[in-house]
Design a protein around this motif. Sequence first.
Motif, PDB file in Angstrom:
ATOM      1  N   ILE A   1       0.898  -1.260  -0.046  1.00  7.92           N
ATOM      2  CA  ILE A   1       0.107  -0.017  -0.038  1.00  7.92           C
ATOM      3  C   ILE A   1       0.633   1.074   0.043  1.00  7.92           C
ATOM      4  N   ALA A   2       1.977   1.450   0.760  1.00  4.71           N
ATOM      5  CA  ALA A   2       2.845   2.286   0.852  1.00  4.71           C
ATOM      6  C   ALA A   2       3.578   2.668  -0.608  1.00  4.71           C
ATOM      7  N   LYS A   3       3.907   1.420  -1.263  1.00  7.73           N
ATOM      8  CA  LYS A   3       4.629   1.709  -2.485  1.00  7.73           C
ATOM      9  C   LYS A   3       3.823   2.007  -3.350  1.00  7.73           C
TER      10      LYS A   3
ATOM     11  N   ILE B   1       7.212   8.608  -0.284  1.00  8.65           N
ATOM     12  CA  ILE B   1       7.920   8.322   0.931  1.00  8.65           C
ATOM     13  C   ILE B   1       9.136   8.457   0.896  1.00  8.65           C
ATOM     14  N   SER B   2       9.964   9.278   1.359  1.00  4.65           N
ATOM     15  CA  SER B   2      11.267   9.382   1.329  1.00  4.65           C
ATOM     16  C   SER B   2      12.162   8.232   1.522  1.00  4.65           C
TER      17      SER B   2
ATOM     18  N   ILE C   1      14.112   0.477   1.624  1.00  3.61           N
ATOM     19  CA  ILE C   1      13.342  -0.674   2.409  1.00  3.61           C
ATOM     20  C   ILE C   1      13.730  -2.199   1.624  1.00  3.61           C
ATOM     21  N   PHE C   2      13.356  -2.012   0.401  1.00  7.63           N
ATOM     22  CA  PHE C   2      13.495  -3.400  -0.577  1.00  7.63           C
ATOM     23  C   PHE C   2      14.875  -4.004  -0.472  1.00  7.63           C
ATOM     24  N   THR C   3      15.935  -2.809  -0.646  1.00  8.97           N
ATOM     25  CA  THR C   3      17.474  -3.027  -0.518  1.00  8.97           C
ATOM     26  C   THR C   3      17.715  -4.052   0.848  1.00  8.97           C
ATOM     27  N   VAL C   4      17.208  -3.311   1.986  1.00  8.42           N
ATOM     28  CA  VAL C   4      17.569  -3.872   3.176  1.00  8.42           C
ATOM     29  C   VAL C   4      16.866  -5.225   3.507  1.00  8.42           C
TER      30      VAL C   4
END
Length: 300
Positions: free
Chosen positions: A165-167, A172-173, A178-181
Motif C-alpha cells: 500500500i505504501a509503495k 515516501i522519502s 526498504i527493499f534493498t535492506v
Amino acid sequence: MAMIYTNSTLFNYSIPNITGRPWSAFVGCEEMVAGVLFGLTVQILNCLMGIPANMMVLWLLVRNKGESSTSDIFIFNLALLDVFFVIMVPLDVVNVFFLNNKQVWGVQMFVYGVKDMGGPLFLSCICLDRYIAVIHPITFTRFKDHKYRAALSVVVLVITFAYAIAKAIGGISHFEKIFTVIVLTTFTFMVFCNISILWALKRSGPGKDEMHPMKKKAFKMVLSILAILVFNFLPPVALFPFQDYYSAAVFRCYIQPFAFNFVNISSCTQPLLYLSRVEKIPWLTNLKKKMCSTGKTPCP
C-alpha cells in the motif's frame, strides 16, 4: 527528473517530469530498450508457466492437507501471492504499451509491492521452520502446532500488504531502501539457515545415500530452496549495493530491470521446483522415470 526505485514488469516507472509530458514507463530509456525486451520475455514466460504451476501447487496442498508438513502453510501463502502476481502481468503489459494510465500504474505498484515483500518473507519462514526442525528438534516439537505458523503467516501478510500500500501511494522519502535492506537481510538469513541445515544433514551419516529417508527428503528440499535463493535473489543482492558506481540511466534502464526480473521469475521457478519433489502425481512421476531412464535426470 525524480526516480522511483521500484520493481516493475519491464522498466522503472518514473514520476512525470515538469514538461507535462504524459506518463510513460519508458521515460529516459527510449534509446536503451534491451531492458524492455528482457523484461517482456521474462514476464510472458512467468505468466504462461507460473499460473498453471502455482495452481497445481495449491491444488496439491489442499488435496493432501491431511498429510501436510509444518512448512505447507508458508508454501500455500507463497503460491497464493505468486498466482496474484502472475495473473496481473497482462494488465501490466497492456498498460505499458497501450493505456499509459497512472491509476493502473498505482495498482501495478501494489502488485509489485506484494511480490517484493511477500516472496522473501515467506521463503524466510520456510527456511526458519526447516532450520529449527533440523538444528533444534526439541524446540521444534514444542512449537509444532500449526497455529504458530498460521499466526506468523498473518504477521507476514500484514507487513506485506502494508508495504504494498505504501509503495502504491508513493511519495515516501528513501522508500526504495526498504527493499534493498529486506533483500540483503533475508538473503543472508536464508543462506545461513540452508547451509547450516545441509551441513547438519551431511554429518548425520557417512554419505548422503545412507541418510534416513526423512532427512534425505529434507536435504533435497533445502537444496532446492538454496538453488532458488542463488538464482533469483543473488542478482539484486550483488548489484544493488553498487548503484552509485553506475550512471543513473544505465542503472535505471539496464541494471534495475535485469535484477528485478530475476526476482519476478521466482513465481515460476518456486512452484516448478516444488512440483519436481512431489511423488503423488502419476503423470509427473512417469515423466521423471522416463527422464531418469534416458539419463536426462539423476535416478533416485
